[in-house]
Enzyme design. Sequence first.
Site, PDB file in Angstrom:
ATOM      1  N   LYS A  13      51.964   6.102  93.292  1.00 35.28           N
ATOM      2  CA  LYS A  13      52.358   6.140  91.874  1.00 35.28           C
ATOM      3  C   LYS A  13      53.693   5.424  91.659  1.00 35.28           C
ATOM      4  O   LYS A  13      53.816   4.578  90.783  1.00 35.28           O
ATOM      5  CB  LYS A  13      52.479   7.602  91.380  1.00 35.28           C
ATOM      6  CG  LYS A  13      51.190   8.394  91.463  1.00 35.28           C
ATOM      7  CD  LYS A  13      51.346   9.786  90.896  1.00 35.28           C
ATOM      8  CE  LYS A  13      52.333  10.659  91.635  1.00 35.28           C
ATOM      9  NZ  LYS A  13      51.968  10.992  93.033  1.00 35.28           N
ATOM     10  N   ARG A  88      51.985  17.918  85.289  1.00 36.90           N
ATOM     11  CA  ARG A  88      51.462  18.273  86.601  1.00 36.90           C
ATOM     12  C   ARG A  88      50.749  19.617  86.594  1.00 36.90           C
ATOM     13  O   ARG A  88      50.280  20.069  87.629  1.00 36.90           O
ATOM     14  CB  ARG A  88      52.649  18.370  87.550  1.00 36.90           C
ATOM     15  CG  ARG A  88      52.554  17.528  88.767  1.00 36.90           C
ATOM     16  CD  ARG A  88      53.893  17.692  89.434  1.00 36.90           C
ATOM     17  NE  ARG A  88      53.903  17.257  90.783  1.00 36.90           N
ATOM     18  CZ  ARG A  88      54.338  16.059  91.165  1.00 36.90           C
ATOM     19  NH1 ARG A  88      54.739  15.167  90.306  1.00 36.90           N
ATOM     20  NH2 ARG A  88      54.368  15.769  92.435  1.00 36.90           N
ATOM     21  N   ARG A 127      56.721   6.774 104.777  1.00 34.92           N
ATOM     22  CA  ARG A 127      57.483   6.261 103.625  1.00 34.92           C
ATOM     23  C   ARG A 127      58.996   6.254 103.885  1.00 34.92           C
ATOM     24  O   ARG A 127      59.535   7.160 104.493  1.00 34.92           O
ATOM     25  CB  ARG A 127      57.222   7.132 102.393  1.00 34.92           C
ATOM     26  CG  ARG A 127      58.149   6.763 101.238  1.00 34.92           C
ATOM     27  CD  ARG A 127      57.744   7.355  99.938  1.00 34.92           C
ATOM     28  NE  ARG A 127      57.499   8.780 100.008  1.00 34.92           N
ATOM     29  CZ  ARG A 127      56.852   9.448  99.067  1.00 34.92           C
ATOM     30  NH1 ARG A 127      56.391   8.811  98.010  1.00 34.92           N
ATOM     31  NH2 ARG A 127      56.662  10.741  99.194  1.00 34.92           N
ATOM     32  N   ARG A 161      62.326  11.143 102.767  1.00 37.18           N
ATOM     33  CA  ARG A 161      62.465  12.325 101.913  1.00 37.18           C
ATOM     34  C   ARG A 161      62.272  13.608 102.724  1.00 37.18           C
ATOM     35  O   ARG A 161      61.437  13.651 103.620  1.00 37.18           O
ATOM     36  CB  ARG A 161      61.412  12.267 100.784  1.00 37.18           C
ATOM     37  CG  ARG A 161      61.918  11.570  99.553  1.00 37.18           C
ATOM     38  CD  ARG A 161      60.839  11.266  98.546  1.00 37.18           C
ATOM     39  NE  ARG A 161      59.950  12.368  98.205  1.00 37.18           N
ATOM     40  CZ  ARG A 161      58.978  12.278  97.290  1.00 37.18           C
ATOM     41  NH1 ARG A 161      58.795  11.143  96.624  1.00 37.18           N
ATOM     42  NH2 ARG A 161      58.204  13.300  97.025  1.00 37.18           N
ATOM     43  N   ARG A 172      51.851  20.220  99.268  1.00 41.21           N
ATOM     44  CA  ARG A 172      51.867  19.466  98.002  1.00 41.21           C
ATOM     45  C   ARG A 172      50.446  19.109  97.578  1.00 41.21           C
ATOM     46  O   ARG A 172      50.108  19.124  96.395  1.00 41.21           O
ATOM     47  CB  ARG A 172      52.729  18.204  98.147  1.00 41.21           C
ATOM     48  CG  ARG A 172      54.219  18.534  98.112  1.00 41.21           C
ATOM     49  CD  ARG A 172      55.080  17.489  98.777  1.00 41.21           C
ATOM     50  NE  ARG A 172      54.970  16.160  98.205  1.00 41.21           N
ATOM     51  CZ  ARG A 172      55.351  15.050  98.823  1.00 41.21           C
ATOM     52  NH1 ARG A 172      55.869  15.104 100.047  1.00 41.21           N
ATOM     53  NH2 ARG A 172      55.231  13.890  98.241  1.00 41.21           N
TER      54      ARG A 172
HETATM   55  P1  AP5 Z   1      54.650   6.044  96.670  1.00 39.36           P
HETATM   56  O1  AP5 Z   1      54.532   4.942  95.676  1.00 39.36           O
HETATM   57  O2  AP5 Z   1      56.006   6.543  97.006  1.00 39.36           O
HETATM   58  O3  AP5 Z   1      53.654   7.259  96.264  1.00 39.36           O
HETATM   59  P2  AP5 Z   1      53.753   8.363  95.151  1.00 39.36           P
HETATM   60  O4  AP5 Z   1      52.379   8.550  94.592  1.00 39.36           O
HETATM   61  O5  AP5 Z   1      54.858   8.073  94.199  1.00 39.36           O
HETATM   62  O6  AP5 Z   1      54.076   9.620  96.059  1.00 39.36           O
HETATM   63  P3  AP5 Z   1      55.112  10.809  95.841  1.00 39.36           P
HETATM   64  O7  AP5 Z   1      55.223  11.529  97.173  1.00 39.36           O
HETATM   65  O8  AP5 Z   1      56.372  10.328  95.218  1.00 39.36           O
HETATM   66  O9  AP5 Z   1      54.329  11.735  94.874  1.00 39.36           O
HETATM   67  P4  AP5 Z   1      54.625  13.190  94.563  1.00 39.36           P
HETATM   68  O10 AP5 Z   1      53.812  13.352  93.339  1.00 39.36           O
HETATM   69  O11 AP5 Z   1      54.354  14.146  95.675  1.00 39.36           O
HETATM   70  O12 AP5 Z   1      56.204  13.272  94.457  1.00 39.36           O
HETATM   71  P5  AP5 Z   1      57.211  13.380  93.246  1.00 39.36           P
HETATM   72  O13 AP5 Z   1      58.412  12.652  93.602  1.00 39.36           O
HETATM   73  O14 AP5 Z   1      56.517  13.097  91.964  1.00 39.36           O
HETATM   74  O15 AP5 Z   1      53.912   5.523  98.001  1.00 39.36           O
HETATM   75  C1  AP5 Z   1      53.810   6.353  99.161  1.00 39.36           C
HETATM   76  C2  AP5 Z   1      53.894   5.469 100.424  1.00 39.36           C
HETATM   77  O16 AP5 Z   1      52.731   4.636 100.464  1.00 39.36           O
HETATM   78  C3  AP5 Z   1      55.100   4.511 100.449  1.00 39.36           C
HETATM   79  O17 AP5 Z   1      55.581   4.449 101.754  1.00 39.36           O
HETATM   80  C4  AP5 Z   1      54.524   3.169 100.010  1.00 39.36           C
HETATM   81  O18 AP5 Z   1      55.223   2.057 100.582  1.00 39.36           O
HETATM   82  C5  AP5 Z   1      53.100   3.257 100.542  1.00 39.36           C
HETATM   83  N1  AP5 Z   1      52.141   2.514  99.715  1.00 39.36           N
HETATM   84  C6  AP5 Z   1      52.100   2.466  98.350  1.00 39.36           C
HETATM   85  N2  AP5 Z   1      51.077   1.692  97.935  1.00 39.36           N
HETATM   86  C7  AP5 Z   1      50.447   1.260  99.079  1.00 39.36           C
HETATM   87  C8  AP5 Z   1      49.300   0.441  99.316  1.00 39.36           C
HETATM   88  N3  AP5 Z   1      48.586  -0.101  98.328  1.00 39.36           N
HETATM   89  N4  AP5 Z   1      48.949   0.221 100.609  1.00 39.36           N
HETATM   90  C9  AP5 Z   1      49.660   0.766 101.632  1.00 39.36           C
HETATM   91  N5  AP5 Z   1      50.752   1.547 101.460  1.00 39.36           N
HETATM   92  C10 AP5 Z   1      51.131   1.794 100.204  1.00 39.36           C
HETATM   93  O19 AP5 Z   1      57.507  14.934  93.245  1.00 39.36           O
HETATM   94  C11 AP5 Z   1      58.250  15.531  94.300  1.00 39.36           C
HETATM   95  C12 AP5 Z   1      58.460  17.004  94.010  1.00 39.36           C
HETATM   96  O20 AP5 Z   1      59.219  17.164  92.787  1.00 39.36           O
HETATM   97  C13 AP5 Z   1      57.183  17.822  93.764  1.00 39.36           C
HETATM   98  O21 AP5 Z   1      56.603  18.251  94.964  1.00 39.36           O
HETATM   99  C14 AP5 Z   1      57.746  18.976  92.921  1.00 39.36           C
HETATM  100  O22 AP5 Z   1      58.428  19.906  93.736  1.00 39.36           O
HETATM  101  C15 AP5 Z   1      58.768  18.278  92.041  1.00 39.36           C
HETATM  102  N6  AP5 Z   1      58.191  17.802  90.779  1.00 39.36           N
HETATM  103  C16 AP5 Z   1      58.034  16.505  90.366  1.00 39.36           C
HETATM  104  N7  AP5 Z   1      57.454  16.445  89.152  1.00 39.36           N
HETATM  105  C17 AP5 Z   1      57.247  17.739  88.772  1.00 39.36           C
HETATM  106  C18 AP5 Z   1      56.662  18.343  87.633  1.00 39.36           C
HETATM  107  N8  AP5 Z   1      56.163  17.604  86.634  1.00 39.36           N
HETATM  108  N9  AP5 Z   1      56.608  19.691  87.573  1.00 39.36           N
HETATM  109  C19 AP5 Z   1      57.111  20.444  88.555  1.00 39.36           C
HETATM  110  N10 AP5 Z   1      57.657  19.950  89.686  1.00 39.36           N
HETATM  111  C20 AP5 Z   1      57.725  18.611  89.804  1.00 39.36           C
HETATM  112 MG    MG Z   2      56.669   8.989  93.679  1.00 37.81          MG
END
Ligand code: AP5
Ligand code: MG
Length: 216
Positions: A13, A88, A127, A161, A172
């Site tokens: 994402k 979410r 990552r 992270r 997660r």
């Molecule tokens: P990346 O682009 O970083 O993936 P992502 O989908 O953004 O993954 P996240 O881990 O950030 O998602 P998340 O939803 O768990 O975390 P968030 O920060 O939102 O890519 C991942 C890896 O793959 C990278 O190494 C990249 O290089 C590689 N990659 C990408 N595309 C590729 C491809 N095509 N081919 C190969 N490799 C590729 O949330 C974190 C925490 O915050 C949550 O757990 C929660 O505690 C809190 N939080 C966030 N939002 C909320 C909410 N709305 N409500 C409550 N708590 C929340």
């Molecule tokens: Mg992300």
Amino acid sequence: MRIVLIGPPGAGKGTQAVRLAAHLSIPHISTGDLFREHIDQGTELGQHARTCIRDGLLVPDEVTIGMVKERLARPDAQGGFLLDGFPRNLAQAEALDGILVDPESKLDAVLELEISEAEVVKRVTGRRLCRMDRGHIFHVYFNPPEVAGVCDACGGELYQRDDDREATIRQRLKVYRSETAPVIDRYQAQGFVTTISALGSVKEVLNRALRSIGKE
Ligand code: AP5
Ligand code: MG
């Protein structure tokens, strides 16, 4: 455009959001990144978020919804935005409906990135993020920087992270299945969802995403 980008942790994402937002000239609003900024700045909100994030649990709605409401009220989000990681759960989806109640500010699309859990674990455990700009995302095998540990774009230090350990990813994913999947069903019932595969190169996924929202 007003877009919600949704998909499991590690689906890509953040990687796609930065590119889509630049292409569409709209701000990229990632709740995960906003929380990490608060944690780095040592704010009260950051203290609430820290343990939830470390344990792979959702940050409470009252903290999250208020933060998003404030962010969406800023001038740069008035002409459109790309939400990454919000809503979410169903309560957040309802709150977003309330924020976007004006017919002029309705969502245009919900873009779902589809990927298997096995692939997610590979992506997340490798990552690396840039400390200077969290939009600069790398992967030790799939998207390595030219010099290990250093961001290609700005020279910042790359780090892993805290919540990218395998046990936390599993947690997660569990939260995603129970809390976030119903949000997709809800938007599906409203006819908003476009689902694309998150597999293939970053460029392939980007082209697929742009095509699916009619912006190729
Ligand atoms: P990346 O682009 O970083 O993936 P992502 O989908 O953004 O993954 P996240 O881990 O950030 O998602 P998340 O939803 O768990 O975390 P968030 O920060 O939102 O890519 C991942 C890896 O793959 C990278 O190494 C990249 O290089 C590689 N990659 C990408 N595309 C590729 C491809 N095509 N081919 C190969 N490799 C590729 O949330 C974190 C925490 O915050 C949550 O757990 C929660 O505690 C809190 N939080 C966030 N939002 C909320 C909410 N709305 N409500 C409550 N708590 C929340
Ligand atoms: Mg992300």
